[in-house]
Write a protein that holds these residues in place. Structure first.
Motif, PDB file in Angstrom:
ATOM      1  N   HIS A 122       0.872  -1.180   0.000  1.00 36.92           N
ATOM      2  CA  HIS A 122       0.000   0.000   0.000  1.00 36.92           C
ATOM      3  C   HIS A 122       0.911   1.233   0.000  1.00 36.92           C
ATOM      4  CE1 HIS A 122      -3.543  -2.446   0.729  1.00 36.92           C
ATOM      5  NE2 HIS A 122      -2.891  -3.066   1.694  1.00 36.92           N
ATOM      6  N   ALA A 130      -1.482   0.233  -5.449  1.00 35.57           N
ATOM      7  CA  ALA A 130      -1.225  -0.903  -4.580  1.00 35.57           C
ATOM      8  C   ALA A 130      -1.032  -2.143  -5.448  1.00 35.57           C
ATOM      9  CB  ALA A 130      -2.390  -1.098  -3.612  1.00 35.57           C
ATOM     10  N   ARG A 258      -9.160   1.450  -0.684  1.00 39.89           N
ATOM     11  CA  ARG A 258      -8.604   0.491   0.267  1.00 39.89           C
ATOM     12  C   ARG A 258      -9.701  -0.246   1.034  1.00 39.89           C
ATOM     13  NH1 ARG A 258      -3.691   3.776   3.235  1.00 39.89           N
ATOM     14  NH2 ARG A 258      -2.143   3.656   1.547  1.00 39.89           N
TER      15      ARG A 258
END
Length: 296
Positions: A122, A130, A258
């Motif tokens: 990340h 990512a 995320r």
């Protein structure tokens, strides 16, 4: 035959360790080279390394590995590169899952051995994608196979980055079988899909499992080349995007994306399910989760 398989297991386990060492060195070098941008004043990131262990239900040794995690660097906000070699007896749920996948003899003898590398990165810059990569070997008394792949997970997509990543994955596949890339790209598109969101986790890559052509050497060589393809696929994209200017809205987009990544890994990911079901170190299993995420 047993001695030959023991040698093959040892070679596979050693290769995953070597690949881990290559990646760790490359990522720390990338941290050293980052001298501009809002995180340049951070100390260059370094991996913290921790041994992980697994014990069987009777308390006996059942393998372990190394968990290597870097946090708060100049380029990487959090990246983990884990290796493990574990063995023992599969639990009832894992046995049923293996039987459903057609693994022969698993209910009669649920012994297993598994070794692999797993990586999730990340990034600090929202424009820098990512990424996930893993390769592994799995053995039971009735079968062996390889699995793995890599996929790119940008929150802000660039077509040229996607094209570069896929080209590198294809280059790793083509020397072994011209059909592999298309087959395993399609599998990645299917596997890295979030049904409850009706969308893909990222822009794909390749994914394969249960890979056994009957030629262990050929299948091991293919898996090695998938691992070798990772740094050429990922590093140029990172080097291109790590200095791209970003603002608060970009960071918000990253945090929401995320959240999708966390949902997928907790609900659908095979590796997460297997690791938790076989009592591996939960911190190592959940290394893939981002340091910060957001839901709207």
């Amino acid at each position: 035959m047993t001695d030959m398989m023991d040698d093959q297991k040892a070679r596979a386990s050693a290769w995953f360790r070597d690949l881990r060492d290559q990646i760790v060195a490359a990522f720390e070098a990338l941290e050293d080279s980052q001298t501009t941008g809002p995180f340049a004043e951070n100390a260059p990131g370094r991996f913290e390394v921790k041994s992980t262990t697994r014990t069987s239900d009777d308390g006996s040794d059942a393998g372990g590995g190394l968990m290597s995690v870097m946090r708060g660097g100049r380029v990487f906000e959090k990246v983990g590169v884990n290796i493990s070699t574990v063995y023992g007896v599969l639990g009832e749920a894992a046995q049923k899952s293996m039987a459903a996948r057609g693994v022969p003899g698993i209910e009669a003898d649920p012994s297993f051995w598994a070794s692999g590398i797993s990586l999730v990165a990340h990034m600090q810059n929202p424009h820098s994608p990512a990424v996930h990569m893993n390769t592994r070997m799995f053995w039971t008394p009735g079968a062996w196979w390889f699995g793995g792949g890599a996929d790119l997970n940008p929150c802000i997509e660039y077509d040229e980055d996607t094209a570069h990543f896929h080209a590198a994955m294809k280059a790793g596949c083509d020397p072994h079988d011209p059909a592999y890339y298309d087959r395993y790209k399609a599998w990645a598109d299917e596997y890295f899909y979030i049904p409850h969101r009706r969308r893909a986790r990222g822009v794909g890559g390749i994914f394969y499992d249960d890979h056994n052509t009957g030629d262990w050497e050929a299948d091991f060589a293919f898996t090695q080349d998938v691992g070798r393809a990772f740094l050429p696929a990922f590093l140029p994209v990172t080097e291109k995007r790590r200095d791209t200017p970003w603002d608060a809205a970009d960071k918000d987009t990253q945090l929401v994306h995320r959240g999708l990544y966390a949902e997928y890994n907790l609900v659908y990911d095979r590796g997460t399910k297997f690791g938790l079901a076989t009592s591996h170190d939960p911190d190592a299993v959940l290394m893939s989760l981002p340091p910060l995420a957001k839901w709207v």
